[in-house]
Design an enzyme around this catalytic site. Sequence first.
Site, PDB file in Angstrom:
ATOM      1  N   SER A  78     -10.180  -4.469  -1.750  1.00 11.29           N
ATOM      2  CA  SER A  78      -8.837  -4.514  -1.197  1.00 11.29           C
ATOM      3  C   SER A  78      -8.731  -5.622  -0.171  1.00 11.29           C
ATOM      4  O   SER A  78      -9.689  -5.932   0.531  1.00 11.29           O
ATOM      5  CB  SER A  78      -8.464  -3.174  -0.559  1.00 11.29           C
ATOM      6  OG  SER A  78      -8.941  -3.114   0.769  1.00 11.29           O
ATOM      7  N   LYS A  79      -7.572  -6.227  -0.134  1.00 11.05           N
ATOM      8  CA  LYS A  79      -7.372  -7.361   0.754  1.00 11.05           C
ATOM      9  C   LYS A  79      -7.568  -6.954   2.209  1.00 11.05           C
ATOM     10  O   LYS A  79      -8.188  -7.658   2.996  1.00 11.05           O
ATOM     11  CB  LYS A  79      -5.958  -7.915   0.563  1.00 11.05           C
ATOM     12  CG  LYS A  79      -5.682  -9.115   1.462  1.00 11.05           C
ATOM     13  CD  LYS A  79      -5.062 -10.217   0.677  1.00 11.05           C
ATOM     14  CE  LYS A  79      -5.018 -11.505   1.483  1.00 11.05           C
ATOM     15  NZ  LYS A  79      -4.560 -12.614   0.650  1.00 11.05           N
ATOM     16  N   ARG A  80      -7.016  -5.785   2.537  1.00 17.49           N
ATOM     17  CA  ARG A  80      -7.089  -5.362   3.926  1.00 17.49           C
ATOM     18  C   ARG A  80      -8.524  -5.145   4.362  1.00 17.49           C
ATOM     19  O   ARG A  80      -8.929  -5.518   5.453  1.00 17.49           O
ATOM     20  CB  ARG A  80      -6.291  -4.067   4.105  1.00 17.49           C
ATOM     21  CG  ARG A  80      -5.680  -3.951   5.488  1.00 17.49           C
ATOM     22  CD  ARG A  80      -4.981  -2.621   5.666  1.00 17.49           C
ATOM     23  NE  ARG A  80      -5.860  -1.511   5.317  1.00 17.49           N
ATOM     24  CZ  ARG A  80      -5.453  -0.273   5.085  1.00 17.49           C
ATOM     25  NH1 ARG A  80      -4.179   0.008   5.138  1.00 17.49           N
ATOM     26  NH2 ARG A  80      -6.310   0.685   4.796  1.00 17.49           N
TER      27      ARG A  80
END
Length: 471
Positions: A241-243
């Site tokens: 995930s990007k976060r």
Amino acid sequence: MPRVRFAPSPTGYLHIGSARTFIFNWLYARKNNGTMILRLDDTDVERNTQVSIDSIFDGLHWLGLNWDEYYRQSERLALHKEMAYAIFAKGLAYRDFTPAHADEEEREGEAGPWLFNAGMRELSAEESDRRAAAGEPFVLRFRVPRGENRAVKFKDSVFGDQYKKADEIEDFALLRSNGMPTYHMASCADDVDLRIDHIIRGQDHLTNTFKHVLIFEALSETKPKFAHLPLLIAPDGAKLSKRKHGPVVSVTTYRDAGFLPQAYINFLCLLGWSPKNNREQMSIAELMEAFSFSGVNRSNAVVNFSDEDPIDPKAQWLNGQHLRSMPVNDLLPAVRAVLEAAGLSADEPSFAFVVDTIRARYTTLHDFATKGRPYFADDYPMEPAAAERLDEPQARELLRELGVRLQAQTEFTEASVEKTLRDLAAEAGVKPGILINGSRAALTGQAVGPSAFHVFTAIGRDRSIARLKMV
RNA sequence: GGCGCUAUCGUCUAGUGGUUAGGACGGGGCCCUCUCAAGGCCCAGGCAGGAGUUCAAUUCUCCUUAGCGCUACCA
């Protein structure tokens, strides 16, 4: 002729897992003379963004893989609704007037799966029609067959025979209370309408497929084949995930890091798929030829990155392999582009020769503009290790003398330079290494690099002489 | 909680009822050599755990464990 689709929902950037799904669809389509369809699953208006759509196109264009047909789900809503009501008309769906989230708390802590809102499934047609006519909002739910012996099954090209008791499947929504189709409805309606015959997607949809099979069976006599792909996960086991994991999940990161698209495609293919013959480096054409679902793995694959090294080492190695083994002329445009981006010019006639000389020690395109700078510009740093070479006893004066001698000759080839250099070393009574390593340092500012005599020809006669005289 | 999927070196993977469990990346070493790469050779490193079936199990079955997915009027 197979028809396959890649159907991303534009709620983020183009994820590398999505890119791999696209690639496998593409490989399958192209290998079998099929049709590749790009379909934006943009029914979630709240979360869709133009930035995301741009990112998907950016990534796909960079990869260089094309598609034959393009659709946006948001432009096909009427079709989805029509198909939902076709299911309703067959008695395979019903209206559920329960307000949204009304029984959320009751569902929690429940031992088994929630199946449907009591009462709504068996509402009489008259009452259902009356309440709908009165304007009461409802969600349209699929009437999943009930009973001990009822089951839904399908065959997955990767995971094999799949089977699930119908009593484990809840009456999922087809249409929301605002009339918009759900993902399941929109996706299946489009798959039917677009005559998709092989759905190749991530394994996160494996259990959703039972619902989809139900919809397909309600809508048409044929249902597509399915192939679910193992997921790409992070070293910590979590999904990418990007976060949490940053730019490593975005395709454009690899473009911006100087990757060759074919090398990155090659890398992605090796995550969860194997040609089973120990082949690693493969061209697009070879991947296409070798692709088959039997080579697809069933377990998730870890993308191996860390804080110190945010790019999988194998991806870097593969990029280096492609960089040094592809036809040099095919590489030139990409190198020219990075040079220009760095304000360097690459217009010399010796360009191909220079690139060919230095590429064996590079791993990304950026290396041409950084490590390769002395080959394309006259202003480049003198590295400390190179300065040490020049500080060897007699080195500077002999290098200047070498410059003088080379200038006096009209011939300037690897062989002629080597002879001149070795003769000078012999005369001066120094080891040739002093002048050889010194030359590399003088010509490139670097203590390491290609064979010194290759450097001379790559840098060229006039610049070489000038740089020798300047030491 | 329920249902489902998965489990071979650190990572990507091949593979089989009897193999010294193969390859690649990464790591270490040697060779090559004007340096550094590249290339060649070598080394270390693995069948999650426990039962069962069998003459024999990494391979088949079951259980456990772990990870992941689904369990929304998200996709």
